[in-house]
Design a protein around this motif. Structure first.
Motif, short mmCIF file in Angstrom:
data_model
loop_
_atom_site.label_atom_id
_atom_site.label_comp_id
_atom_site.label_asym_id
_atom_site.label_seq_id
_atom_site.Cartn_x
_atom_site.Cartn_y
_atom_site.Cartn_z
N PRO A 58 0.81 -1.22 0.00
CA PRO A 58 0.00 0.00 0.00
C PRO A 58 0.84 1.27 0.00
CG PRO A 58 -0.13 -1.09 2.12
CD PRO A 58 0.63 -2.00 1.21
N GLU A 59 2.11 1.20 0.34
CA GLU A 59 2.98 2.37 0.34
C GLU A 59 3.56 2.69 -1.04
OE1 GLU A 59 3.77 4.37 2.98
OE2 GLU A 59 2.29 3.28 4.14
N ARG A 65 3.21 3.37 -4.96
CA ARG A 65 2.24 3.82 -5.96
C ARG A 65 2.98 4.01 -7.27
NH1 ARG A 65 1.07 6.71 -1.32
NH2 ARG A 65 -0.85 5.99 -0.35
N ASN A 75 -2.29 7.56 -8.63
CA ASN A 75 -2.16 7.10 -7.24
C ASN A 75 -1.13 7.92 -6.47
OD1 ASN A 75 -4.05 5.13 -7.64
ND2 ASN A 75 -2.57 3.52 -8.02
N LEU A 89 -2.05 8.29 2.29
CA LEU A 89 -3.35 7.73 2.66
C LEU A 89 -3.21 7.01 3.99
CD1 LEU A 89 -4.42 6.21 -0.76
CD2 LEU A 89 -5.11 8.39 0.22
N GLU A 90 -4.17 7.17 4.85
CA GLU A 90 -4.16 6.45 6.12
C GLU A 90 -5.14 5.29 6.03
OE1 GLU A 90 -4.61 8.98 9.47
OE2 GLU A 90 -3.00 10.32 8.82
N ASN A 91 -4.75 4.31 5.27
CA ASN A 91 -5.58 3.13 5.05
C ASN A 91 -4.96 1.97 5.85
OD1 ASN A 91 -7.29 1.20 4.18
ND2 ASN A 91 -6.90 1.50 2.00
N PHE A 92 -5.30 1.87 7.12
CA PHE A 92 -4.69 0.90 8.00
C PHE A 92 -5.13 -0.53 7.68
CE2 PHE A 92 -4.72 4.85 10.50
CZ PHE A 92 -3.35 5.02 10.60
N ALA A 93 -6.33 -0.71 7.19
CA ALA A 93 -6.83 -2.05 6.88
C ALA A 93 -6.02 -2.66 5.73
CB ALA A 93 -8.31 -2.00 6.51
N GLU A 94 -5.70 -1.85 4.74
CA GLU A 94 -4.91 -2.36 3.62
C GLU A 94 -3.49 -2.70 4.06
OE1 GLU A 94 -3.78 -1.12 -0.98
OE2 GLU A 94 -4.78 0.32 0.34
N LYS A 97 -3.61 -5.98 5.97
CA LYS A 97 -3.78 -7.09 5.03
C LYS A 97 -2.45 -7.43 4.35
CE LYS A 97 -6.14 -8.33 0.79
NZ LYS A 97 -6.87 -7.80 -0.35
#
Length: 88
Positions: free
Chosen positions: A37-38, A40, A45, A51-56, A59
């Motif tokens: 996720p880090e 792009r 993107n 982005l603070e997408n902790f779920a991704e 995973k």
């Protein structure tokens, strides 16, 4: 002349070891480029910023191999270790 020098049966394990190492490095590179996720790759993107997408991220970090070895003993050959270390 070079083929007869390098293609001997004694060198096959070296080729196999280097091939496995290159395969592991390639797999990790593709995994990081495609699923991290880090990272792009596309311009759209990258323009999104941080982005603070902790779920991704969770995973990505808790992949299937890590889930498989999570509750296992951290030994390579536990039966042999047990045989030589536990007195009967």
């Amino acid at each position: 002349m070079a083929a007869s020098r390098w293609l001997k049966p004694e060198v096959y394990p070296l080729f196999a070891t280097v091939g496995v190492a290159v395969g592991i490095c390639s797999m990790q590179l593709v995994r990081n480029i495609c699923t991290n996720p880090e990272v792009r790759v596309t311009k759209e993107n990258r323009a999104a910023g941080v982005l603070e997408n902790f779920a991704e991220g969770e995973k990505y970090s808790q992949h299937s191999l890590r889930k498989f070895v999570r509750n296992r003993s951290p030994q390579i050959m536990p039966s042999i270790n047990k045989f030589f270390s536990d007195p009967n």
